[in-house]
Write a protein that holds these residues in place. Sequence first.
Motif, PDB file in Angstrom:
ATOM      1  N   ASN A  43       0.940  -1.181   0.112  1.00 37.29           N
ATOM      2  CA  ASN A  43      -0.042  -0.091  -0.050  1.00 37.29           C
ATOM      3  C   ASN A  43       0.747   1.230  -0.017  1.00 37.29           C
ATOM      4  OD1 ASN A  43      -2.730  -0.660  -0.269  1.00 37.29           O
ATOM      5  ND2 ASN A  43      -2.897  -0.745   1.893  1.00 37.29           N
ATOM      6  N   PHE A  47       0.757   4.007  -2.982  1.00 44.41           N
ATOM      7  CA  PHE A  47       0.151   5.258  -2.659  1.00 44.41           C
ATOM      8  C   PHE A  47       1.273   6.476  -2.908  1.00 44.41           C
ATOM      9  CE2 PHE A  47      -0.735   8.947   0.426  1.00 44.41           C
ATOM     10  CZ  PHE A  47      -1.932   8.934  -0.109  1.00 44.41           C
ATOM     11  N   GLU A  61      -5.838   7.666  -3.598  1.00 44.17           N
ATOM     12  CA  GLU A  61      -6.304   6.367  -3.404  1.00 44.17           C
ATOM     13  C   GLU A  61      -7.041   5.695  -4.260  1.00 44.17           C
ATOM     14  OE1 GLU A  61      -7.893   6.306   0.458  1.00 44.17           O
ATOM     15  OE2 GLU A  61      -7.027   7.555   1.237  1.00 44.17           O
ATOM     16  N   PHE A 215       0.366   5.893   5.047  1.00 41.67           N
ATOM     17  CA  PHE A 215      -0.689   5.029   4.580  1.00 41.67           C
ATOM     18  C   PHE A 215      -0.706   3.698   5.350  1.00 41.67           C
ATOM     19  CE2 PHE A 215      -3.737   2.691   1.596  1.00 41.67           C
ATOM     20  CZ  PHE A 215      -4.303   3.438   1.395  1.00 41.67           C
ATOM     21  N   ARG A 219      -6.623   3.077   7.518  1.00 41.53           N
ATOM     22  CA  ARG A 219      -6.694   3.494   6.240  1.00 41.53           C
ATOM     23  C   ARG A 219      -6.260   2.364   5.408  1.00 41.53           C
ATOM     24  NH1 ARG A 219      -3.444   8.611   4.077  1.00 41.53           N
ATOM     25  NH2 ARG A 219      -4.699   9.186   2.239  1.00 41.53           N
ATOM     26  N   MET A 223      -8.200  -0.150   2.558  1.00 41.36           N
ATOM     27  CA  MET A 223      -8.087  -0.389   1.050  1.00 41.36           C
ATOM     28  C   MET A 223      -8.168  -1.816   0.509  1.00 41.36           C
ATOM     29  SD  MET A 223      -7.100   0.524  -1.870  1.00 41.36           S
ATOM     30  CE  MET A 223      -6.662   2.334  -1.811  1.00 41.36           C
TER      31      MET A 223
END
Length: 236
Positions: A43, A47, A61, A215, A219, A223
Amino acid sequence: MTAIPVPAERHRQEVSTLSDAELVPLARMGDEPAIRAIIQRHNRRLFRTARAIIRNDAEAEDVVQAAYIKAFSNLAAFRGDAQFSTWLTRIALNEALARVRRQKNTTGLEEIDMQTRWGGDVLQFPSSLSATDPETELARSQARHLLENAVDELPDDFRAIFVLRDVEGMGTDEAASYLGIRPETAKTRLHRARKLMRQSIENQLSGAFSALFPFDGARCAFMADRVIAALRHKTP
């Protein structure tokens, strides 16, 4: 892609300890814990890569989610010639660049004038701040926001190489390969990006690049939920 089953019980082996090479075959079979492990592992890099191009958290995102859906829907196309992380990052980068091209008010990466003259030495920023008390944590947060604003002000191609090299920690050759430029060009752009950063924030903070564009936590987990929900909807 094989239909993704809802797991009735946890894996006997903790998937988070598996390598990408071990997770990919499981993900090809629609194994949700494997998919989640891959997403949570990659991630931050995806990101940061998207954020370097898009300059907007929400849109970045969206790019990351679209990249994951494309990747997991086309895992058969991954032949293992490159590292899985490289394959994923290229997909995210291409998604971000495609979005930029669709936004007519954004200048393309290759349209930036590279003839601008800047002098000065490269500024080497420390990679992190030591945080041992609330005051230091507050200083870290303030420094991070100042740095993020300074990064956002960089020209597109300078920002991309800066984030990949100094934020994400890639080598010059690897970052150049992602961006489709020569290593020499990457070095020149990085030099100029650092110069601009120095002009913007010198004497204000000591740097905390490892904390830029976080990230993680809820959060990060969310995802995974979003991608899996989209894959379930996509699979007949």
